[in-house]
Design a protein around this motif. Sequence first.
Motif, short mmCIF file in Angstrom:
data_model
loop_
_atom_site.label_atom_id
_atom_site.label_comp_id
_atom_site.label_asym_id
_atom_site.label_seq_id
_atom_site.Cartn_x
_atom_site.Cartn_y
_atom_site.Cartn_z
N CYS A 92 98.90 64.00 10.69
CA CYS A 92 99.20 63.00 11.96
C CYS A 92 97.51 63.45 12.32
CB CYS A 92 99.25 64.07 13.37
SG CYS A 92 101.69 64.81 12.70
N HIS A 101 100.29 57.61 18.55
CA HIS A 101 101.07 57.31 17.00
C HIS A 101 102.07 56.59 16.98
CE1 HIS A 101 98.56 61.37 16.06
NE2 HIS A 101 99.10 60.82 14.75
N ARG A 151 107.25 58.40 13.99
CA ARG A 151 106.16 57.62 13.68
C ARG A 151 106.95 56.66 13.08
NH1 ARG A 151 100.78 60.24 10.94
NH2 ARG A 151 102.48 60.75 9.57
#
Length: 238
Positions: A92, A101, A151
């Motif tokens: 991340c 994101h 994501r």
Amino acid sequence: MTREVLLSCRGLEAGYGASQVLFGLDFDIAAGEVVGLLGRNGMGKSTTIKSLIGGLRPRSGTVRFGGKDIHGLPADAIARLGMAIVPEGRQCFPNLTVREHLVAFADNRNGRRDPWTLERIYGLFPRLKERANHLGNQLSGGEQQMLAIGRALSTNPRLLILDEATEGLAPVIRAEIWQCLERLKAEGQTTLVVDKYVEKLVRLADRHFILERGRVAWHGTSAELDADRALWTRYLGV
């Protein structure tokens, strides 16, 4: 009814410098299937994934995705064709919020009638909505894993690849991730899963490939793998 083959590898060979890791892998993944990629550490699982997603250029062989030859294509081109990965270690971005994101890469690459929108992802992982304005480095490991899955889903991929998605998570979070994968399977998401929890995988996946020293040592259905525990001991150390 025969399913469309979404991903096909033939004679796949790859390695690093003078070291060869993969030796002529052959395997297919059909649309709508969940497939497990198994093997002990160092047997070629990560190299296989890198070769599929454009992180490592195969030395020889063919990789076809959605009927197109993707051998040697860069990672961004392969992603645009509809392949997404939940990487080992989550990766991340520390300086992006949860919401950033989930919107930065959003695209309906699969042409879904009911695409994974921001709100649908929040519905799948309510904790992400609660943490929407938190930065990536402010999340727990479990929250980061949810974010990594969200994501990937935001691109609405044709093929979702999960590399050790439950590694290092608390049991309650791990159970939540498995429930998420069961829901994705019910929705017809084609998925390739690398995970050490074989007991869970035989309940989730349709088929499995076991790698041993860069070769496919065994392949078969979940029922066949579940019935032959000697395979678990021989190839997986379970």
